[in-house]
Structures are given as C-alpha cells and as structure tokens.
Design an enzyme around this catalytic site. Structure first.
Site, PDB file in Angstrom:
ATOM      1  N   SER A  66      -2.188 -29.531  -8.905  1.00  0.00           N
ATOM      2  CA  SER A  66      -2.805 -28.487  -9.557  1.00  0.00           C
ATOM      3  C   SER A  66      -3.912 -28.741 -10.450  1.00  0.00           C
ATOM      4  O   SER A  66      -4.547 -27.911 -10.954  1.00  0.00           O
ATOM      5  CB  SER A  66      -1.519 -27.685 -10.312  1.00  0.00           C
ATOM      6  OG  SER A  66      -0.972 -26.877  -9.220  1.00  0.00           O
TER       7      SER A  66
ATOM      8  N   SER B  97      -3.265 -25.010  -8.848  1.00  0.00           N
ATOM      9  CA  SER B  97      -3.020 -23.758  -9.678  1.00  0.00           C
ATOM     10  C   SER B  97      -3.757 -23.789 -11.105  1.00  0.00           C
ATOM     11  O   SER B  97      -3.941 -22.650 -11.465  1.00  0.00           O
ATOM     12  CB  SER B  97      -1.592 -23.745 -10.151  1.00  0.00           C
ATOM     13  OG  SER B  97      -1.062 -24.698 -10.950  1.00  0.00           O
TER      14      SER B  97
ATOM     15  N   LYS C 111      -4.510 -23.592 -20.141  1.00  0.00           N
ATOM     16  CA  LYS C 111      -3.865 -23.046 -18.814  1.00  0.00           C
ATOM     17  C   LYS C 111      -2.561 -22.050 -19.668  1.00  0.00           C
ATOM     18  O   LYS C 111      -1.959 -22.556 -20.337  1.00  0.00           O
ATOM     19  CB  LYS C 111      -3.112 -24.130 -18.055  1.00  0.00           C
ATOM     20  CG  LYS C 111      -2.732 -23.606 -16.768  1.00  0.00           C
ATOM     21  CD  LYS C 111      -2.186 -24.786 -15.785  1.00  0.00           C
ATOM     22  CE  LYS C 111      -1.760 -24.098 -14.518  1.00  0.00           C
ATOM     23  NZ  LYS C 111      -1.417 -25.104 -13.539  1.00  0.00           N
TER      24      LYS C 111
END
Lengths: 66, 471
Positions: free
Chosen positions: B179, B155, B79
């Site tokens: 997330s 996210s 990420k």
C-alpha cells in the site's frame, strides 16, 4: 468441474456464510462460489513437506540476529 | 517568480537560506491543495489553520536560531488511518467509530510534529486500507495526477497523489501488502515499506496485525530517508517494535554503487505471465544502469515465492477478518462494496489454514534470510503493470494476480519503490529495492545512488494548479 462438484462448492460456501453469520448479496455469494475453488487450490502452496516440522510464526518478530 | 521546491532537501535549503519562509511555502502549497482537490481528491480534510500555525512556529524558531532538523517547516500529509489530535480519523469508512480518533497523535505523527514538520491534513486511502474505492461511501476518491482516469494505486492513494502533484513534499502511508509501494510505483515517486518492527504503528487503524507497517513517501529516496530518520525507532506503546539501535539513514547516502551486490530473483518476480513486458524491460534496464555504475549483479534463487504469496494472502485475510468480523455482521451495508468483498474472504479459510500459513512463513523467512547473505539488495518490479484505469478494475483478479510486494510483508523485509522510467503511454514504472531486516540504510543508499544517475524521479505531471511563489 462437474455439476455435482459445483453444487458441493455452492453448499460449502452457503454453509460458511451461515456459520459466520454474514449477510451477503446474491452477487457476492456467486462470486464466492466462483472464487472458493481457486482459493482452496492456492492453499496447496502452504502444505509443502518442508513446513511439516516448522514452528508457526504466529507473531512475526523481524530479527537481524539470525 | 519561481516554482515551489520539489523536494524536502531543496525546501530545507530555501528555508535556511531565507529564500522562502515556512509560512509562505505552506500558504502556497495549501492553495495548491484546494485547487487540486476536485480533480485529484487527495485529501479527506485539509488542516490549514493548524498547518499555518506550525509554519509560523517554524519561522519563529528559525529566526531565533533554533533548528529542529531537516523536517522543520516542511509541508507533509498524513494517511487518514493515523490518529491526529487536530482532525478526525476516518480510514475512509462509515464504519470506523468517530470516537476512535479522538485522541492524541499517533506516535509517528507526534514525532513529525516534534521535528517541526507542517502537517497539511489527512490523506485519502482505500477504505480500511484494502479493496477499491466505492463512490457510494461518500468519501473522496484519489486520482492519479499523471492521468486522472487512472488510480494512483492503493491503499495510500492520497499520499501518492499528493506527493506526485506537489501538494505536499512528503507524507506517511501504511503498507500491509504493497500500500506504500504500489502508489509510489503508479505515481512515479519513492516510498518505503520498513522492516516490520522498525516503525511504531501505535495509533494506526489495523489491517493485518503481523503485516502492517508505517512508512515514508516522497519524491526521492533521500527525502524518504529524512522522514524515516524521524519516525523510526522502538516504541513501548507498540509491542511489535523492536528495541534495536537505529542508525542514520542519510549518513551513508554517498551516491555510489561501487561494491554494492545486487541480486535478481528471476523466478516468479520476472517470470510471471502477468508481468507487463514494458515494465520488465524498464526494471532490467535500471539494473544495467546500476551495473554500469559499479554494482555487482548476480541472479539469485528465492524458493517458495508462490507459497509466500499464498501465505500473505491467507494471513491478511484472516487478520483483517478478525478485526472486521463484528462490523461485517452488524452493518455490512456501511462498508464499500469492494472492501466488504475483500474482507469477507476471511470466512472461507480454516484455523488450520492460518497456522499452516504461519508455518510456511517460517520456512520462507529462513530460506530468504539465507539467500540474502549473498547480496546487499534484491531488485524486482514493484507492480506487474502500469496504473490501470478506474473503468478497467476487475476485483476478481486480485485472487490470481501475483503479488510482487506482499511477500515482503510476510517476511518483514524492508522494500523501497523508486521510479525507473515511463511507459510508452507516459505512465510511471516502479522498481523495488529489497533488503534484509533492518538494512534500510543500504536500501536507501541504492535508491539514492540510482536517482543520482537518472532523472526519472524528478519528472512531474503537467498541472494547472501549480501555484508559484514570489521569490
């Protein structure tokens, strides 16, 4: 909510935006005026009698030794 | 010709049996990444040179009889809010100073490299891990491989999309309110939010200091456990990590549910009006499956759920606002519109609200810790509904939709999302398996055992970019 209440909310939100020194668009300002009463109402859940004498978990240490 | 392996376990078997080399596997997956990028937008940057170099190193080590463990030669994604030495870190934002990421690997990234993993690139996220993508920021927007008109969740949207589409065999996400678990649910993969303090967040762009966690995402619970074995542990560079022993996460994966005590918290988690009936039915069907496999199922009372949700929202608003206050004041136009709106919520609270949230947090944590003594895990839905379309997004509902995930960040408990079925429209539905602090082994055991008796997790969307490899 009466017009007086709405005016109060709008004034409060405008004040908070000004104190924070933020620049918001008219659409954002309108959104916060709509959201503010909902947000404040949700905070009643934080003020339960059970929390009256609780210590705050300011930095939460996950702990398996309880 | 044959397909590429779909799991870390399977890839490890191929690599060790000589069925494939790490270089061949990586090359084929890189081809997939490029082929899928326009449609899925999973990557901010694909680090193909570094990936191929790591793959060749793994092959050389295999040839010399050196085995650094189950992640050696395995393609993973990171990420893009975790610092990596070989690529910039953006947090999908024009606001983050590029100098921030010009540093050594984040602790978790370094651990993956040390284990021989092949890092394929930096994966897209919602800007600063909050809000909703805004095309005006110019960053790619990750899309759901099951239906690209829908979000993969956020996210950790890029990690969810990449793992789902087979662009990587696993990856890292971060989770402050759901997330990791949200994208896992919407994409039909597995993802763990660890116990707060179990995994170092050194080198991660913060969102909510007391809520942030870094965790694994992969097709199966077992694959997540393999990644977690590598990244978990005390880190002197992260004052939030807890210096306690880390047991093996995979040693206890015996595929059985016999003797496991499952708690079902009906109130709030199954009673919210916003909970989709199809989601509820699938999660309860999964519970029945586990009961038939030998688990004991009891209903359990978790008081203060509404208070937990309010406290989590208040806390994330305050902590994120503190981090972004200067940026919001000095360059508001550089934030995406949805991110800015979410972050500005912090200006609406008082200092007393914040402290009161932390006092309520103590009350909730104590009550839920006590409740958890009667069971090994809790089962809840992960999300209230299936993945929504981008077109239907309504940011104003964020304030009123109950969070089934964020409350676990508030109390710091570990929670794993696994796929437990599909909607009538063919979209994945996620089930959340929650444990007491530092009980990830039982959480993984339940997730793995469920996946041993079901096949939801191995279903993949049809794609036109699934490169094959010569066996």
């Amino acid at each position: 909510m009466t017009k007086h209440d709405k005016d109060d909310v709008a004034a409060t939100v405008d004040h908070l935006i000004a104190v924070a020194g933020m620049t918001v668009t008219p659409e954002e300002r309108d959104y916060f005026v709509r959201a503010y009463p909902i947000l404040r109402a949700s905070l009643r859940h934080l003020r339960l009698p059970e929390a009256r004498d609780a210590e705050p978990a300011l930095m939460y240490p996950a702990d398996n030794r309880r | 010709m044959s397909e590429l392996p779909r799991t870390i376990v399977e890839a490890g078997q191929w690599l060790r049996s000589g069925k494939i080399t790490a270089a061949t596997l990586t090359e084929a997956m890189l081809a997939r990444c490029y082929a899928a990028q326009e449609r899925l937008g999973a990557f901010n940057v694909i680090t193909d040179e570094a990936a191929m170099m790591a793959a060749r190193t793994a092959d050389a080590d295999f040839a010399r009889g050196i085995d650094r463990g189950p992640l050696m030669g395995i393609p993973l994604g990171i990420k893009d809010l975790l610092a990596t030495s070989d690529a910039p870190t953006t947090a999908n934002s024009r606001v983050l100073d590029p100098a921030w990421g010009q540093r050594a690997d984040a602790t978790v990234v370094r651990k993956l490299r040390d284990a021989g993993a092949v890092l394929m690139g930096k994966l897209v996220l919602h800007e600063f891990a909050i809000g909703w993508p805004d095309p005006a920021t110019g960053f790619p927007i990750a899309r759901n491989p099951w239906d690209p008109t829908r979000t993969p969740g956020g996210s950790s949207s890029g990690t969810g999309a990449a793992v789902c589409a087979g662009l990587a065999l696993g990856g890292l996400g971060s989770d402050t309110g759901g997330s990791i678990r949200g994208p896992a649910s919407y994409c039909g993969i597995s993802g763990l939010k660890p116990t707060f303090g179990r995994v170092s967040k050194e080198g991660a762009v913060p969102l909510g200091y007391s809520l942030d966690t870094i965790g694994p995402m992969a097709r199966t619970a077992r694959d997540c456990a393999i990644i977690f074995d590598t990244i978990a542990g005390y880190d002197p560079a992260d004052p939030c990590t807890v210096n306690v022993p880390v047991p093996s996460m995979t040693a206890g994966l015996d595929g059985t549910l016999a003797g496991v005590r499952i708690g079902i918290p009906r109130d709030y988690f199954f009673s919210a009006p916003e909970l989709d009936a199809e989601v509820k039915a699938m999660v309860l069907a999964a519970v029945d499956t586990m009961r038939e496999a030998g688990a004991t199922v009891v209903e359990i009372d978790l008081p203060y759920s509404e208070s937990a949700a309010a406290a989590q929202r208040m806390t994330i608003s305050a902590e994120a606002y503190a981090y972004h206050e200067q940026g919001l004041r000095e360059q508001p136009e550089q934030y995406g519109m949805h991110t800015r709106l979410r972050l500005l919520h912090g200006m609406l609270y008082t200092a007393a609200d914040f402290v009161q949230a932390q006092r309520m947090r103590s009350v909730v944590r104590d009550a839920w810790t006590t409740a958890m003594r009667a069971v090994d895990v809790l089962i809840t839905p992960t999300s209230t509904a299936i993945a929504p379309t981008f077109e239907s997004f309504d940011g104003t509902k964020v304030d009123t939709t109950p969070t089934l995930t964020g409350v676990w960040n508030l109390v710091g408990f570990p929670a794993l999302s696994v796929n437990c079925g599909f909607s009538a429209t063919g979209l994945p539905i996620g089930m959340q398996i929650v444990g007491a602090p530092f009980t990830e082994p039982i959480v993984f055991r339940v997730g793995d055992a469920y996946q041993q008796i079901t096949d939801w997790h191995i279903r993949v969307p049809e794609t036109d970019y699934a490169a094959e490899v010569t066996a």
